[in-house]
Design a protein around this motif. Structure first.
Motif, PDB file in Angstrom:
ATOM      1  N   VAL A 108       0.853  -1.194   0.000  1.00 42.15           N
ATOM      2  CA  VAL A 108       0.000   0.000   0.000  1.00 42.15           C
ATOM      3  C   VAL A 108       0.881   1.233   0.000  1.00 42.15           C
ATOM      4  O   VAL A 108       2.071   1.169   0.329  1.00 42.15           O
ATOM      5  CB  VAL A 108      -0.954   0.026   1.224  1.00 42.15           C
ATOM      6  CG1 VAL A 108      -1.892  -1.182   1.215  1.00 42.15           C
ATOM      7  CG2 VAL A 108      -0.186   0.107   2.532  1.00 42.15           C
ATOM      8  N   ILE A 109       0.294   2.369  -0.314  1.00 40.18           N
ATOM      9  CA  ILE A 109       1.034   3.624  -0.323  1.00 40.18           C
ATOM     10  C   ILE A 109       1.195   4.179   1.087  1.00 40.18           C
ATOM     11  O   ILE A 109       2.253   4.710   1.442  1.00 40.18           O
ATOM     12  CB  ILE A 109       0.336   4.647  -1.241  1.00 40.18           C
ATOM     13  CG1 ILE A 109       0.403   4.155  -2.690  1.00 40.18           C
ATOM     14  CG2 ILE A 109       0.959   6.032  -1.112  1.00 40.18           C
ATOM     15  CD1 ILE A 109      -0.455   4.945  -3.655  1.00 40.18           C
ATOM     16  N   ASN A 110       0.180   4.034   1.912  1.00 44.73           N
ATOM     17  CA  ASN A 110       0.195   4.566   3.273  1.00 44.73           C
ATOM     18  C   ASN A 110      -0.624   3.615   4.143  1.00 44.73           C
ATOM     19  O   ASN A 110      -1.622   3.068   3.669  1.00 44.73           O
ATOM     20  CB  ASN A 110      -0.415   5.975   3.282  1.00 44.73           C
ATOM     21  CG  ASN A 110       0.231   6.918   4.255  1.00 44.73           C
ATOM     22  OD1 ASN A 110       1.101   6.562   5.024  1.00 44.73           O
ATOM     23  ND2 ASN A 110      -0.210   8.167   4.215  1.00 44.73           N
ATOM     24  N   THR A 111      -0.235   3.416   5.366  1.00 44.31           N
ATOM     25  CA  THR A 111      -0.952   2.463   6.224  1.00 44.31           C
ATOM     26  C   THR A 111      -2.125   3.136   6.928  1.00 44.31           C
ATOM     27  O   THR A 111      -2.285   3.061   8.143  1.00 44.31           O
ATOM     28  CB  THR A 111      -0.003   1.797   7.244  1.00 44.31           C
ATOM     29  OG1 THR A 111       0.712   2.811   7.947  1.00 44.31           O
ATOM     30  CG2 THR A 111       0.944   0.840   6.567  1.00 44.31           C
ATOM     31  N   THR A 112      -2.967   3.775   6.139  1.00 44.44           N
ATOM     32  CA  THR A 112      -4.195   4.365   6.651  1.00 44.44           C
ATOM     33  C   THR A 112      -5.233   3.270   6.848  1.00 44.44           C
ATOM     34  O   THR A 112      -5.145   2.181   6.248  1.00 44.44           O
ATOM     35  CB  THR A 112      -4.742   5.412   5.677  1.00 44.44           C
ATOM     36  OG1 THR A 112      -5.024   4.759   4.426  1.00 44.44           O
ATOM     37  CG2 THR A 112      -3.760   6.557   5.466  1.00 44.44           C
ATOM     38  N   ALA A 113      -6.230   3.550   7.642  1.00 46.02           N
ATOM     39  CA  ALA A 113      -7.317   2.588   7.845  1.00 46.02           C
ATOM     40  C   ALA A 113      -8.004   2.261   6.519  1.00 46.02           C
ATOM     41  O   ALA A 113      -8.400   1.112   6.285  1.00 46.02           O
ATOM     42  CB  ALA A 113      -8.310   3.139   8.859  1.00 46.02           C
ATOM     43  N   GLU A 114      -8.120   3.252   5.631  1.00 47.80           N
ATOM     44  CA  GLU A 114      -8.746   3.022   4.330  1.00 47.80           C
ATOM     45  C   GLU A 114      -7.953   2.008   3.512  1.00 47.80           C
ATOM     46  O   GLU A 114      -8.521   1.087   2.916  1.00 47.80           O
ATOM     47  CB  GLU A 114      -8.847   4.342   3.541  1.00 47.80           C
ATOM     48  CG  GLU A 114      -9.800   5.347   4.149  1.00 47.80           C
ATOM     49  CD  GLU A 114      -9.163   6.262   5.197  1.00 47.80           C
ATOM     50  OE1 GLU A 114      -9.801   7.277   5.525  1.00 47.80           O
ATOM     51  OE2 GLU A 114      -8.050   5.972   5.689  1.00 47.80           O
ATOM     52  N   GLU A 115      -6.639   2.184   3.466  1.00 42.91           N
ATOM     53  CA  GLU A 115      -5.813   1.263   2.682  1.00 42.91           C
ATOM     54  C   GLU A 115      -5.776  -0.128   3.318  1.00 42.91           C
ATOM     55  O   GLU A 115      -5.749  -1.138   2.616  1.00 42.91           O
ATOM     56  CB  GLU A 115      -4.389   1.821   2.546  1.00 42.91           C
ATOM     57  CG  GLU A 115      -4.338   3.073   1.688  1.00 42.91           C
ATOM     58  CD  GLU A 115      -3.426   2.917   0.500  1.00 42.91           C
ATOM     59  OE1 GLU A 115      -3.502   1.888  -0.188  1.00 42.91           O
ATOM     60  OE2 GLU A 115      -2.641   3.840   0.268  1.00 42.91           O
ATOM     61  N   ILE A 116      -5.781  -0.178   4.632  1.00 45.49           N
ATOM     62  CA  ILE A 116      -5.804  -1.474   5.321  1.00 45.49           C
ATOM     63  C   ILE A 116      -7.117  -2.188   5.029  1.00 45.49           C
ATOM     64  O   ILE A 116      -7.135  -3.398   4.780  1.00 45.49           O
ATOM     65  CB  ILE A 116      -5.557  -1.287   6.827  1.00 45.49           C
ATOM     66  CG1 ILE A 116      -4.116  -0.791   7.056  1.00 45.49           C
ATOM     67  CG2 ILE A 116      -5.814  -2.582   7.597  1.00 45.49           C
ATOM     68  CD1 ILE A 116      -3.836  -0.288   8.455  1.00 45.49           C
ATOM     69  N   ALA A 117      -8.238  -1.455   5.028  1.00 42.60           N
ATOM     70  CA  ALA A 117      -9.537  -2.056   4.699  1.00 42.60           C
ATOM     71  C   ALA A 117      -9.517  -2.640   3.288  1.00 42.60           C
ATOM     72  O   ALA A 117     -10.033  -3.744   3.051  1.00 42.60           O
ATOM     73  CB  ALA A 117     -10.648  -1.021   4.847  1.00 42.60           C
ATOM     74  N   ASN A 118      -8.927  -1.934   2.348  1.00 41.39           N
ATOM     75  CA  ASN A 118      -8.827  -2.427   0.975  1.00 41.39           C
ATOM     76  C   ASN A 118      -7.937  -3.665   0.902  1.00 41.39           C
ATOM     77  O   ASN A 118      -8.261  -4.646   0.222  1.00 41.39           O
ATOM     78  CB  ASN A 118      -8.304  -1.326   0.059  1.00 41.39           C
ATOM     79  CG  ASN A 118      -8.316  -1.747  -1.397  1.00 41.39           C
ATOM     80  OD1 ASN A 118      -9.264  -2.334  -1.890  1.00 41.39           O
ATOM     81  ND2 ASN A 118      -7.232  -1.452  -2.089  1.00 41.39           N
TER      82      ASN A 118
END
Length: 167
Positions: free
Chosen positions: A115-125
């Protein structure tokens, strides 16, 4: 009835939680300090009723979600596609760098996320992708929507919805 009903199943359990550390960048050049959360996962699947008259087996959905949660629990989550965070796997340890900051972690303590950044959004994806990888073609073909929700802090959810087909 004019419209056909739409069916969804959803799982979220007290054990679908993972404790994990991360840091993100934002506003171009700000990098958070390393910190952790007790993340919570919810998964929702939509589709037609099958011959058993259900969308997706609750137990299979719960078990697949638990497997992903177990992969993330008590780990450091690191992004491998970030422009300015360098993550290098040295085999026995992982080195992460951002500008003049440097972290070294034991390899077994890390999950390297594409992922590009370990944001909650990217983790959900990312979790959605891991769930789909676990299911056979028949299961993937039977669902029309997959929604993963990651709660980073109480009341703060990131939601990622994918519409099928998934076969």
């Amino acid at each position: 009835m004019a419209n056909s009903p739409q069916y969804y199943v959803r799982v979220t359990k007290d054990h679908l939680v993972f404790s994990a550390a991360h840091f993100i960048t934002f506003n171009g050049n700000i990098c958070e300090r390393l910190h952790g959360h007790n993340w919570r996962l919810a998964v929702e699947v939509a589709g037609p009723l099958d011959e058993n008259r259900y969308v997706f087996d609750f137990i299979a959905l719960r078990d697949a979600a638990q497997k992903v949660v177990d992969e993330l629990d008590h780990r450091v989550l690191l992004p491998t596609q970030h422009e300015t965070i360098s993550v290098v796997d040295h085999g026995h340890e992982v080195e992460a760098r951002y500008e003049d900051r440097r972290w070294i972690f034991p390899r077994e303590d890390c999950v390297l996320l594409p992922v590009i950044n370990t944001t909650a959004e990217e983790i959900a994806n990312w979790i959605a992708g891991r769930l789909l990888e676990q299911w056979d073609e028949s299961a993937r073909r039977s669902i029309t929507r997959l929604q993963t929700e990651v709660e980073e802090n109480f009341g703060q959810w990131a939601i990622c919805r994918h519409d099928g087909p998934f076969a």
